[in-house]
Design a protein around this motif. Structure first.
Motif, PDB file in Angstrom:
ATOM      1  N   ASN A  84       0.798  -1.215   0.000  1.00  0.00           N
ATOM      2  CA  ASN A  84       0.000   0.000   0.000  1.00  0.00           C
ATOM      3  C   ASN A  84       0.837   1.274   0.000  1.00  0.00           C
ATOM      4  O   ASN A  84       0.386   2.312  -0.475  1.00  0.00           O
ATOM      5  CB  ASN A  84      -0.933  -0.005   1.221  1.00  0.00           C
ATOM      6  CG  ASN A  84      -1.559   1.345   1.471  1.00  0.00           C
ATOM      7  OD1 ASN A  84      -2.449   1.785   0.742  1.00  0.00           O
ATOM      8  ND2 ASN A  84      -1.077   2.034   2.503  1.00  0.00           N
ATOM      9  N   ALA A  85       2.051   1.215   0.534  1.00  0.00           N
ATOM     10  CA  ALA A  85       2.862   2.428   0.671  1.00  0.00           C
ATOM     11  C   ALA A  85       3.095   3.093  -0.684  1.00  0.00           C
ATOM     12  O   ALA A  85       3.356   2.420  -1.683  1.00  0.00           O
ATOM     13  CB  ALA A  85       4.204   2.090   1.310  1.00  0.00           C
ATOM     14  N   GLY A  86       2.983   4.400  -0.712  1.00  0.00           N
ATOM     15  CA  GLY A  86       3.187   5.126  -1.961  1.00  0.00           C
ATOM     16  C   GLY A  86       3.472   6.588  -1.719  1.00  0.00           C
ATOM     17  O   GLY A  86       3.158   7.138  -0.650  1.00  0.00           O
ATOM     18  N   VAL A  87       4.071   7.214  -2.720  1.00  0.00           N
ATOM     19  CA  VAL A  87       4.404   8.636  -2.664  1.00  0.00           C
ATOM     20  C   VAL A  87       3.887   9.296  -3.935  1.00  0.00           C
ATOM     21  O   VAL A  87       4.069   8.752  -5.037  1.00  0.00           O
ATOM     22  CB  VAL A  87       5.929   8.857  -2.560  1.00  0.00           C
ATOM     23  CG1 VAL A  87       6.259  10.337  -2.608  1.00  0.00           C
ATOM     24  CG2 VAL A  87       6.480   8.230  -1.281  1.00  0.00           C
ATOM     25  N   PHE A 105       9.784   6.573  -7.755  1.00  0.00           N
ATOM     26  CA  PHE A 105      10.089   5.242  -8.264  1.00  0.00           C
ATOM     27  C   PHE A 105      10.639   4.331  -7.169  1.00  0.00           C
ATOM     28  O   PHE A 105      10.350   3.126  -7.148  1.00  0.00           O
ATOM     29  CB  PHE A 105      11.057   5.323  -9.443  1.00  0.00           C
ATOM     30  CG  PHE A 105      10.359   5.452 -10.768  1.00  0.00           C
ATOM     31  CD1 PHE A 105      10.039   4.332 -11.522  1.00  0.00           C
ATOM     32  CD2 PHE A 105       9.976   6.693 -11.253  1.00  0.00           C
ATOM     33  CE1 PHE A 105       9.367   4.440 -12.726  1.00  0.00           C
ATOM     34  CE2 PHE A 105       9.304   6.823 -12.459  1.00  0.00           C
ATOM     35  CZ  PHE A 105       8.994   5.695 -13.202  1.00  0.00           C
ATOM     36  N   ASN A 106      11.407   4.890  -6.235  1.00  0.00           N
ATOM     37  CA  ASN A 106      11.979   4.075  -5.161  1.00  0.00           C
ATOM     38  C   ASN A 106      10.908   3.485  -4.252  1.00  0.00           C
ATOM     39  O   ASN A 106      11.031   2.347  -3.789  1.00  0.00           O
ATOM     40  CB  ASN A 106      12.963   4.908  -4.330  1.00  0.00           C
ATOM     41  CG  ASN A 106      14.288   5.105  -5.029  1.00  0.00           C
ATOM     42  OD1 ASN A 106      14.625   4.382  -5.965  1.00  0.00           O
ATOM     43  ND2 ASN A 106      15.048   6.093  -4.592  1.00  0.00           N
ATOM     44  N   VAL A 107       9.856   4.248  -3.982  1.00  0.00           N
ATOM     45  CA  VAL A 107       8.805   3.771  -3.082  1.00  0.00           C
ATOM     46  C   VAL A 107       7.697   3.047  -3.837  1.00  0.00           C
ATOM     47  O   VAL A 107       7.262   1.960  -3.446  1.00  0.00           O
ATOM     48  CB  VAL A 107       8.211   4.941  -2.264  1.00  0.00           C
ATOM     49  CG1 VAL A 107       7.037   4.451  -1.405  1.00  0.00           C
ATOM     50  CG2 VAL A 107       9.283   5.583  -1.394  1.00  0.00           C
ATOM     51  N   SER A 133      -2.600   0.480  -6.500  1.00  0.00           N
ATOM     52  CA  SER A 133      -2.158   1.242  -7.663  1.00  0.00           C
ATOM     53  C   SER A 133      -3.007   2.508  -7.776  1.00  0.00           C
ATOM     54  O   SER A 133      -3.378   3.109  -6.768  1.00  0.00           O
ATOM     55  CB  SER A 133      -2.256   0.373  -8.914  1.00  0.00           C
ATOM     56  OG  SER A 133      -1.719   1.031 -10.041  1.00  0.00           O
ATOM     57  N   SER A 134      -3.340   2.898  -8.987  1.00  0.00           N
ATOM     58  CA  SER A 134      -4.094   4.134  -9.203  1.00  0.00           C
ATOM     59  C   SER A 134      -4.691   4.125 -10.598  1.00  0.00           C
ATOM     60  O   SER A 134      -4.144   3.505 -11.518  1.00  0.00           O
ATOM     61  CB  SER A 134      -3.164   5.347  -9.050  1.00  0.00           C
ATOM     62  OG  SER A 134      -3.800   6.533  -9.479  1.00  0.00           O
ATOM     63  N   LEU A 135      -5.781   4.834 -10.743  1.00  0.00           N
ATOM     64  CA  LEU A 135      -6.344   5.023 -12.080  1.00  0.00           C
ATOM     65  C   LEU A 135      -5.347   5.749 -12.975  1.00  0.00           C
ATOM     66  O   LEU A 135      -5.373   5.622 -14.200  1.00  0.00           O
ATOM     67  CB  LEU A 135      -7.653   5.813 -11.996  1.00  0.00           C
ATOM     68  CG  LEU A 135      -8.430   5.953 -13.317  1.00  0.00           C
ATOM     69  CD1 LEU A 135      -8.915   4.601 -13.805  1.00  0.00           C
ATOM     70  CD2 LEU A 135      -9.600   6.914 -13.149  1.00  0.00           C
ATOM     71  N   ALA A 136      -4.427   6.489 -12.351  1.00  0.00           N
ATOM     72  CA  ALA A 136      -3.400   7.211 -13.103  1.00  0.00           C
ATOM     73  C   ALA A 136      -2.459   6.280 -13.853  1.00  0.00           C
ATOM     74  O   ALA A 136      -1.703   6.726 -14.718  1.00  0.00           O
ATOM     75  CB  ALA A 136      -2.594   8.116 -12.164  1.00  0.00           C
ATOM     76  N   ALA A 137      -2.522   4.977 -13.552  1.00  0.00           N
ATOM     77  CA  ALA A 137      -1.717   4.017 -14.307  1.00  0.00           C
ATOM     78  C   ALA A 137      -2.186   3.890 -15.738  1.00  0.00           C
ATOM     79  O   ALA A 137      -1.399   3.555 -16.638  1.00  0.00           O
ATOM     80  CB  ALA A 137      -1.758   2.652 -13.632  1.00  0.00           C
ATOM     81  N   ALA A 149       3.731   7.020 -14.236  1.00  0.00           N
ATOM     82  CA  ALA A 149       4.683   6.033 -14.746  1.00  0.00           C
ATOM     83  C   ALA A 149       4.974   4.961 -13.699  1.00  0.00           C
ATOM     84  O   ALA A 149       5.096   3.773 -14.023  1.00  0.00           O
ATOM     85  CB  ALA A 149       5.971   6.723 -15.175  1.00  0.00           C
ATOM     86  N   THR A 150       5.053   5.356 -12.422  1.00  0.00           N
ATOM     87  CA  THR A 150       5.306   4.360 -11.380  1.00  0.00           C
ATOM     88  C   THR A 150       4.130   3.410 -11.242  1.00  0.00           C
ATOM     89  O   THR A 150       4.306   2.202 -11.030  1.00  0.00           O
ATOM     90  CB  THR A 150       5.575   5.013 -10.015  1.00  0.00           C
ATOM     91  OG1 THR A 150       4.396   5.667  -9.519  1.00  0.00           O
ATOM     92  CG2 THR A 150       6.705   6.025 -10.103  1.00  0.00           C
ATOM     93  N   LYS A 151       2.916   3.929 -11.364  1.00  0.00           N
ATOM     94  CA  LYS A 151       1.738   3.087 -11.195  1.00  0.00           C
ATOM     95  C   LYS A 151       1.515   2.194 -12.419  1.00  0.00           C
ATOM     96  O   LYS A 151       1.013   1.068 -12.295  1.00  0.00           O
ATOM     97  CB  LYS A 151       0.507   3.947 -10.905  1.00  0.00           C
ATOM     98  CG  LYS A 151       0.578   4.679  -9.574  1.00  0.00           C
ATOM     99  CD  LYS A 151       0.755   3.720  -8.394  1.00  0.00           C
ATOM    100  CE  LYS A 151       0.687   4.429  -7.058  1.00  0.00           C
ATOM    101  NZ  LYS A 151       0.812   3.501  -5.909  1.00  0.00           N
TER     102      LYS A 151
END
Length: 242
Positions: A84-87, A105-107, A133-137, A149-151
């Motif tokens: 779940n952790a994210g930035v 990207f690291n987190v 994740s996110s809808l932003a993926a 991009a990370t998602k």
């Protein structure tokens, strides 16, 4: 659904606040043993104070590859893992720094890779992994270039792991919300000039609530989703069809 998770052992990262915090409390209330991972000792202390019997704290900075490996070495066998952790650093593309890029990207992806790989020997056959994740993926939002991009990478990792881990009956899925009304989101989206254009694209004309994401994660952790594998569950009130 929640009763199905009684006596299960589940590790949740990003447990200090927001969705992770609410999820830990809900799992504990259901009778699961929850290993709550966060980097803030005060937040972990507050969680333990709410239910010391079921919530086991683990203080670690997920951006530290070696520290994660050492800390997770003492974790017991697991029935579930929630990454779940994210930035999120929301800025116009031209203003994003190298540090902004690396931090996200690291987190958001490297730490998920590290945590999941480190815990593979601990995951029981038949367990469930849920990535937040996110809808932003899959959709574009202003200021979300690096975050998106990370998602997208996280969604790709989710599908790859769903394929690779299937022989152990380990299911891997993600939940992909749009804006969820955590305390931080309420502050960021309180201005109608900011929230209005996005709300106009959501047929239900509202943002998501924390409990709606928690319930989706609970479903994916439980045996009620026993044939769900490699999916991204969009929690966005119909945004994608508008």
């Amino acid at each position: 659904m929640w009763s199905d998770l009684k006596n299960k052992v589940i590790l949740v990262t990003g447990a200090g606040a927001g969705i992770g915090n609410a999820l830990v409390k809900q799992l504990a209330a259901a009778g699961a043993t929850v290993i709550a991972v966060a980097r803030n000792q005060e937040q972990l202390n507050a969680l333990v104070a709410s239910d010391a019997e079921h919530i086991k704290p683990l203080l670690v900075d997920l951006s530290d590859w070696s520290a994660v490996r050492v800390s997770l070495g003492a974790v017991p066998e697991l029935d579930g893992l929630v990454n779940n952790a994210g930035v999120a650093i929301i800025k116009p593309f031209a203003q994003l720094s190298e540090q902004d890029f690396d931090t996200q990207f690291n987190v958001n992806i490297k730490a998920v890779f590290n945590v999941t790989q480190a815990l593979l020997p601990k995951l029981r056959n038949g367990s469930s992994i849920v990535n937040v994740s996110s809808l932003a993926a899959s959709r574009s939002f202003a200021g979300h270039t690096a975050y998106s991009a990370t998602k997208a990478a996280l969604d790709s990792l989710t599908k790859s792991l769903a394929l690779e881990l299937a022989e152990r009956k380990i299911r891997v899925n993600s939940v992909n919300p749009t804006v969820v009304l955590t305390r931080m989101s309420i502050e960021n989206w309180s201005d109608p000039a900011v929230s209005g254009p996005l709300l106009a694209r959501i047929p239900l004309k509202r943002f998501g609530e924390v409990h709606e994401v928690v319930d989706a994660i609970g479903y994916l952790l439980s045996s009620k989703s026993s044939f769900v594998n490699g999916h991204h569950i969009n929690l966005e009130g119909g945004y994608s069809v508008s």
